[in-house]
Design a protein around this motif. Structure first.
Motif, PDB file in Angstrom:
ATOM      1  N   HIS A  52      42.772  19.132  74.389  1.00 30.38           N
ATOM      2  CA  HIS A  52      43.577  20.284  74.826  1.00 30.38           C
ATOM      3  C   HIS A  52      44.779  20.571  74.337  1.00 30.38           C
ATOM      4  CE1 HIS A  52      45.109  17.808  77.661  1.00 30.38           C
ATOM      5  NE2 HIS A  52      44.044  17.496  78.270  1.00 30.38           N
ATOM      6  N   PHE A  77      38.028  20.162  74.592  1.00 30.70           N
ATOM      7  CA  PHE A  77      38.733  20.496  75.975  1.00 30.70           C
ATOM      8  C   PHE A  77      39.576  21.745  75.695  1.00 30.70           C
ATOM      9  CE2 PHE A  77      37.853  15.924  77.001  1.00 30.70           C
ATOM     10  CZ  PHE A  77      37.413  16.026  78.047  1.00 30.70           C
ATOM     11  N   SER A  78      38.995  22.951  76.189  1.00 32.13           N
ATOM     12  CA  SER A  78      39.927  23.968  76.150  1.00 32.13           C
ATOM     13  C   SER A  78      40.167  24.277  74.674  1.00 32.13           C
ATOM     14  CB  SER A  78      41.265  23.760  76.989  1.00 32.13           C
ATOM     15  OG  SER A  78      41.852  25.139  77.344  1.00 32.13           O
ATOM     16  N   LEU A 113      42.242  22.650  83.500  1.00 29.45           N
ATOM     17  CA  LEU A 113      41.945  21.235  82.755  1.00 29.45           C
ATOM     18  C   LEU A 113      41.512  20.266  84.036  1.00 29.45           C
ATOM     19  CD1 LEU A 113      44.860  21.401  80.083  1.00 29.45           C
ATOM     20  CD2 LEU A 113      42.180  21.935  79.842  1.00 29.45           C
TER      21      LEU A 113
END
Length: 193
Positions: free
Chosen positions: A9, A80-81, A164
Motif C-alpha cells: 500500500h 493492498f490499496s 488499511l
C-alpha cells in the motif's frame, strides 16, 4: 499451492505487509513482495501518497509490471490499496492469471481495457464504512465488477471504517476483520493455486 505477487500500500513495504506475506508462506504458498517504493516506508499515509504522486502513478505501475517479469504467468495477483492498481492491471492485461485479491481498493475495469476476464476469480475486501473505499468510488467499481462477472467475483465488506485494517503496524488495524480476511484469502488460494 499458489504463487502470489503481492503489492504493498501507500505506506510502502511495511512490516505488516511482510507479516501478511509470511502468513501465506507458512500455509505453503510462494509469495513475492516487490518494493515499488525502492526502500522508502512512510509512517504517515499522506506522505506515502505524496511520494506516489511525485514519483508518478505511471512509474509505480511500470515498477509493478517489471516485478512480474520473469515470474510465471499463472500468478495470483494481490494488492493492498495503492497496490491494487498494479495487481488489477496485471490481472486484466497479463494472460494466464490464476486469480486476484484486492484489499481495501478497486478501480473501474475500464481503466485497464474493459471487462474483467471471465476466467480470473477475484475477491475484493474492504470495510463497509471506509471513506477511502466508499466515498471515492471504489465500492461502486467493486460492485460493478461483481455484477459483470458474478461467477468469478466476490465482494466482502467488514463492519468498520478503517482503511488499511489488515496491517498490524497501522492505526486502522482490526484483528477480527483481519482474521476473517486471512481465512478467506487462504481458502481462495487453496482453491485457485
Amino acid at each position: 499451492m499458489a504463487e502470489v505477487l503481492l503489492f504493498h500500500h501507500a505506506h510502502g513495504l511495511t512490516d505488516g505487509v511482510q507479516e501478511f506475506a509470511e502468513v501465506l508462506r507458512r500455509a505453503g504458498h510462494t509469495v513475492h513482495v516487490p518494493d515499488l517504493y525502492e526502500g522508502r516506508v512512510f509512517a504517515d499515509l499522506d506522505e506515502g501518497v505524496g511520494y506516489a504522486r511525485k514519483t508518478g502513478f505511471g512509474t509505480i505501475l511500470e515498477r509493478g509490471e517489471a516485478a512480474a517479469e520473469g515470474l510465471p504467468a499463472d500468478l495470483v495477483l494481490a494488492g493492498f490499496s495503492l497496490g491494487v492498481i498494479s495487481a488489477q492491471k496485471l490481472a486484466q492485461t497479463r494472460p494466464g492469471a490464476k486469480g486476484a485479491l484486492f484489499f481495501h481498493s478497486c478501480v473501474p475495469t475500464s481503466e485497464f481495457g474493459g471487462a474483467w476476464p471471465a476466467t480470473v476469480p477475484v475477491q475484493i475486501h474492504s470495510m463497509d464504512r471506509d471513506p477511502s473505499f466508499v466515498d471515492e468510488g471504489d465500492i461502486d467499481a467493486a460492485r460493478a465488477l461483481v455484477e459483470s462477472a458474478p461467477d468469478v467475483a466476490e465482494l466482502f465488506l467488514y463492519p468498520g471504517s478503517g482503511h488499511l485494517f489488515a496491517d498490524p503496524g497501522l492505526p486502522d488495524y482490526d484483528a477480527a476483520a483481519t482474521a476473517l480476511l486471512t481465512s478467506r484469502t487462504l481458502a481462495f488460494l487453496d482453491a485457485n493455486g
